[in-house]
Design a protein around this motif. Structure first.
Motif, PDB file in Angstrom:
ATOM      1  N   LYS A   1       0.850  -1.189   0.000  1.00  0.00           N
ATOM      2  CA  LYS A   1       0.000   0.000   0.000  1.00  0.00           C
ATOM      3  C   LYS A   1       0.891   1.246   0.000  1.00  0.00           C
ATOM      4  O   LYS A   1       1.885   1.309   0.720  1.00  0.00           O
ATOM      5  N   PHE A   2       0.515   2.227  -0.797  1.00  0.00           N
ATOM      6  CA  PHE A   2       1.235   3.499  -0.848  1.00  0.00           C
ATOM      7  C   PHE A   2       0.378   4.554  -0.151  1.00  0.00           C
ATOM      8  O   PHE A   2      -0.760   4.806  -0.554  1.00  0.00           O
ATOM      9  N   GLU A   3       0.953   5.177   0.884  1.00  0.00           N
ATOM     10  CA  GLU A   3       0.201   6.121   1.711  1.00  0.00           C
ATOM     11  C   GLU A   3       0.859   7.495   1.726  1.00  0.00           C
ATOM     12  O   GLU A   3       2.088   7.603   1.634  1.00  0.00           O
ATOM     13  N   GLY A   4       0.022   8.534   1.832  1.00  0.00           N
ATOM     14  CA  GLY A   4       0.517   9.900   1.997  1.00  0.00           C
ATOM     15  C   GLY A   4       0.863  10.610   0.708  1.00  0.00           C
ATOM     16  O   GLY A   4       1.409  11.723   0.746  1.00  0.00           O
ATOM     17  N   PHE A   5       0.545  10.025  -0.451  1.00  0.00           N
ATOM     18  CA  PHE A   5       0.876  10.619  -1.738  1.00  0.00           C
ATOM     19  C   PHE A   5      -0.307  11.434  -2.263  1.00  0.00           C
ATOM     20  O   PHE A   5      -1.456  10.984  -2.191  1.00  0.00           O
ATOM     21  N   THR A   6      -0.009  12.612  -2.774  1.00  0.00           N
ATOM     22  CA  THR A   6      -1.079  13.425  -3.366  1.00  0.00           C
ATOM     23  C   THR A   6      -1.554  12.828  -4.684  1.00  0.00           C
ATOM     24  O   THR A   6      -2.726  12.936  -5.037  1.00  0.00           O
ATOM     25  N   THR A   7      -0.622  12.227  -5.413  1.00  0.00           N
ATOM     26  CA  THR A   7      -0.976  11.491  -6.628  1.00  0.00           C
ATOM     27  C   THR A   7      -0.941  10.008  -6.308  1.00  0.00           C
ATOM     28  O   THR A   7       0.078   9.488  -5.855  1.00  0.00           O
ATOM     29  N   GLU A   8      -2.042   9.319  -6.539  1.00  0.00           N
ATOM     30  CA  GLU A   8      -2.161   7.922  -6.134  1.00  0.00           C
ATOM     31  C   GLU A   8      -1.191   7.016  -6.897  1.00  0.00           C
ATOM     32  O   GLU A   8      -1.039   7.128  -8.108  1.00  0.00           O
ATOM     33  N   ILE A   9      -0.523   6.145  -6.155  1.00  0.00           N
ATOM     34  CA  ILE A   9       0.280   5.071  -6.748  1.00  0.00           C
ATOM     35  C   ILE A   9      -0.470   3.776  -6.496  1.00  0.00           C
ATOM     36  O   ILE A   9      -0.735   3.406  -5.348  1.00  0.00           O
ATOM     37  N   LYS A  10      -0.831   3.085  -7.552  1.00  0.00           N
ATOM     38  CA  LYS A  10      -1.628   1.872  -7.396  1.00  0.00           C
ATOM     39  C   LYS A  10      -1.139   0.797  -8.355  1.00  0.00           C
ATOM     40  O   LYS A  10      -0.297   1.045  -9.225  1.00  0.00           O
ATOM     41  N   ASN A  11      -1.660  -0.399  -8.191  1.00  0.00           N
ATOM     42  CA  ASN A  11      -1.282  -1.506  -9.056  1.00  0.00           C
ATOM     43  C   ASN A  11      -1.658  -1.234 -10.503  1.00  0.00           C
ATOM     44  O   ASN A  11      -2.692  -0.617 -10.787  1.00  0.00           O
ATOM     45  N   PHE A  12      -0.816  -1.711 -11.407  1.00  0.00           N
ATOM     46  CA  PHE A  12      -1.128  -1.625 -12.827  1.00  0.00           C
ATOM     47  C   PHE A  12      -2.044  -2.803 -13.190  1.00  0.00           C
ATOM     48  O   PHE A  12      -1.955  -3.876 -12.600  1.00  0.00           O
ATOM     49  N   PRO A  13      -2.932  -2.616 -14.160  1.00  0.00           N
ATOM     50  CA  PRO A  13      -4.003  -3.604 -14.371  1.00  0.00           C
ATOM     51  C   PRO A  13      -3.592  -4.899 -15.066  1.00  0.00           C
ATOM     52  O   PRO A  13      -4.365  -5.841 -15.089  1.00  0.00           O
ATOM     53  N   HIS A  14      -2.408  -4.966 -15.621  1.00  0.00           N
ATOM     54  CA  HIS A  14      -2.042  -6.123 -16.430  1.00  0.00           C
ATOM     55  C   HIS A  14      -1.914  -7.393 -15.586  1.00  0.00           C
ATOM     56  O   HIS A  14      -1.403  -7.366 -14.481  1.00  0.00           O
ATOM     57  N   LYS A  15      -2.344  -8.504 -16.147  1.00  0.00           N
ATOM     58  CA  LYS A  15      -2.242  -9.791 -15.476  1.00  0.00           C
ATOM     59  C   LYS A  15      -0.914 -10.466 -15.805  1.00  0.00           C
ATOM     60  O   LYS A  15      -0.315 -10.192 -16.840  1.00  0.00           O
ATOM     61  N   TYR A  16      -0.486 -11.330 -14.901  1.00  0.00           N
ATOM     62  CA  TYR A  16       0.710 -12.137 -15.150  1.00  0.00           C
ATOM     63  C   TYR A  16       0.297 -13.563 -15.518  1.00  0.00           C
ATOM     64  O   TYR A  16      -0.661 -14.111 -14.962  1.00  0.00           O
ATOM     65  N   HIS A  17       1.037 -14.126 -16.470  1.00  0.00           N
ATOM     66  CA  HIS A  17       0.747 -15.458 -16.992  1.00  0.00           C
ATOM     67  C   HIS A  17       1.166 -16.519 -15.981  1.00  0.00           C
ATOM     68  O   HIS A  17       2.303 -16.511 -15.501  1.00  0.00           O
ATOM     69  N   VAL A  18       0.250 -17.415 -15.648  1.00  0.00           N
ATOM     70  CA  VAL A  18       0.557 -18.499 -14.723  1.00  0.00           C
ATOM     71  C   VAL A  18       1.113 -19.681 -15.517  1.00  0.00           C
ATOM     72  O   VAL A  18       0.469 -20.184 -16.441  1.00  0.00           O
ATOM     73  N   LEU A  19       2.306 -20.090 -15.169  1.00  0.00           N
ATOM     74  CA  LEU A  19       2.992 -21.174 -15.863  1.00  0.00           C
ATOM     75  C   LEU A  19       3.303 -22.282 -14.864  1.00  0.00           C
ATOM     76  O   LEU A  19       3.687 -22.002 -13.728  1.00  0.00           O
TER      77      LEU A  19
END
Length: 489
Positions: free
Chosen positions: A315-333
């Motif tokens: 979790k990223f806290e205290g930022f004026t601009t939100e840092i969040k997870n990118f939507p891309h999925k990872y391939h399960v192998l």
């Protein structure tokens, strides 16, 4: 006169204040101790010197997706396995760390279409080339000229670019510095690009598909750039590190004199804005209390793990601009290591001795991606151990179908690579916030050991330039003519 003296004093004072940050030794936190995190620590140490404090956080094992598994008395690569001879950072790491190479030259290649082995090459290189020319015509020659000569030469420009201190805030700018067409390759499929280049459907559906399924578990619908990287993975001269590729990150972190903190990072918090100061809250792995949360402060942070919802929980806290997870999925192998004898009859072959060293698959309807005979990490190859890549786990019936005997079996599940179904404008940035950097942004273009290392060098250069105020080499084009020897990095 007095006003002039005061003005001069003010300028000197401002210069002193401006230079104070340059003189301060930074504290650097790196989240993730895979090849990207440990190589970042190495380059940070080179750039910031011996006095910089470097902590590297890892909740599991140093090495990340570079890992081995034991079968009998030997260890085998179960993660990232092969390295290209022109991957100069990995080549130089072996020299710096005193590691030896294992050659993956020789062997035989087969391609299975679900009904028959349509290609099976000889162990003799000249004969094998004749067999491939017979099936694919000049495509087999042209691909070597296109990928292994023209495109690899463009790729290798990165070493001169980075030796010159140049760094980039976006993946597309970094690729464009090597060759602007690499950016175009992010928004066209490898299938469409190769058709445009005149390659036959047979070659694309068999050889290119086979390379992509074994290297990335995906099809020729991936963007062309990752397709080109995949084709480089079936070149001659491939090698691995004796003792296991994980030796590189394990020794790099020691060589960089980085402090490894065994724990899971839970929170990254901005506590001061200008200059930025960050706190990391982490769950201590070896503390007396299993749930104990500790906190440390840093001037510079590097995220060297994927920021994606199926992998990341920071979790990223205290930022004026939100840092969040990118939507891309990872391939399960699924990687299944089997000590046994392949079922030659099922594949239309005479005996297990006829089974190719590497059997690729030319269709996404086939359950397995590839089956390859393995050398141990200490170069022992007489133990009949095979690596089977699948996108879903092998059940007992499938094992019995593909193998006559099974003396030992190990299965490992990976979120190994991104699902390559995106466009160039969705690539993550290298800079998440002032003095927070994201090494794994490069994976959304193509995932490979050398890609991770050159991204680490780019991030280290960015961090050093931002820290010292040397901004003229950020996002500037670079002329590689007359640059330094690529092998001296």
């Amino acid at each position: 006169m007095m006003r002039r003296l005061l003005s001069c004093s003010f300028v000197i004072f401002c210069a002193f204040i401006q230079n104070a940050n340059v003189q301060k030794i930074p504290t650097i936190g790196i989240i993730g101790a895979g090849i990207s995190g440990t190589s970042t620590a190495h380059f940070m140490r080179e750039l910031f010197g011996d006095e910089a404090k470097i902590d590297i956080y890892e909740k599991n094992n140093v090495g990340g997706r570079l890992a081995t598994v034991a079968i009998g008395d030997h260890e085998y690569e179960v993660g990232g396995a092969i390295i290209h001879p022109k991957n100069m950072y990995m080549v130089n790491f072996t020299k710096i760390l005193g590691l030896d190479q294992i050659s993956h030259a020789g062997g035989t290649l087969g391609i299975w279409n679900g009904e028959e082995v349509v290609v099976k090459t000889s162990k003799y290189k000249v004969v094998a080339m004749a067999q491939l020319l017979w099936r694919y015509g000049m495509d087999i020659y042209n691909i070597q000229n296109w990928v292994q000569t023209e495109l690899m030469n463009d790729f290798m420009k990165i070493y001169d670019i980075q030796a010159g201190g140049h760094a980039y805030t976006s993946v597309t700018d970094l690729l464009a510095a090597m060759n602007p067409k690499f950016v175009d390759y992010l928004s066209i499929t490898i299938k469409d690009l190769m058709k445009k280049e005149g390659y036959s459907d047979k070659f694309i559906n068999e050889m290119v598909m086979g390379a992509l399924r074994t290297n990335y578990g995906q099809t020729t619908d991936v963007p062309a750039f990752v397709g080109v990287v995949s084709m480089a993975g079936v070149d001659d001269g491939l090698w691995s590190v004796k003792g296991g590729n994980k030796k590189v990150p394990e020794l790099l972190v020691k060589h960089a004199k980085a402090n490894v903190i065994e724990g899971e990072v839970k929170v990254v918090r901005l506590v001061e804005e200008d200059p930025p100061l960050y706190e990391i809250d982490y769950k201590c792995k070896n503390c007396a209390s299993a749930n104990e949360i500790k906190t440390r402060e840093y001037d510079i942070l590097v995220v060297a793990k994927p920021l994606h919802p199926d992998i990341n929980s920071i979790k990223f806290e205290g930022f004026t601009t939100e840092i969040k997870n990118f939507p891309h999925k990872y391939h399960v192998l699924t990687t299944t290591m089997i000590k046994g004898s392949p079922n030659a009859t099922y594949f239309g072959l005479n005996s297990p001795d006829d089974f190719p060293t590497e059997l690729l698959t030319g269709s996404d309807k086939i359950h397995f991606n590839s089956i390859g005979k393995q050398k141990s990490v200490n170069d022992v190859d007489g133990t009949s151990v095979y690596k089977v890549f699948t996108n879903t786990p092998l059940d007992k019936e499938k094992v019995k179908t593909y193998f006559n005997s099974e003396d030992d079996l190990r299965m490992v599940f990976w979120r190994s690579y991104p699902e390559y179904d995106f466009k160039a404008d969705s690539l993550p940035p290298f800079v998440l916030h002032d003095k927070i950097y994201y090494v794994n942004a490069i994976e959304l273009a193509a995932s490979a050991m050398e890609m991770s290392v050159l991204s680490a060098k780019n991030v280290a250069l960015l961090a050093h330039h931002h820290w010292t105020g040397n901004l003229d080499k950020i996002d500037e084009p670079f002329d590689v003519k007359g640059a330094a020897d690529k092998t001296e990095l």
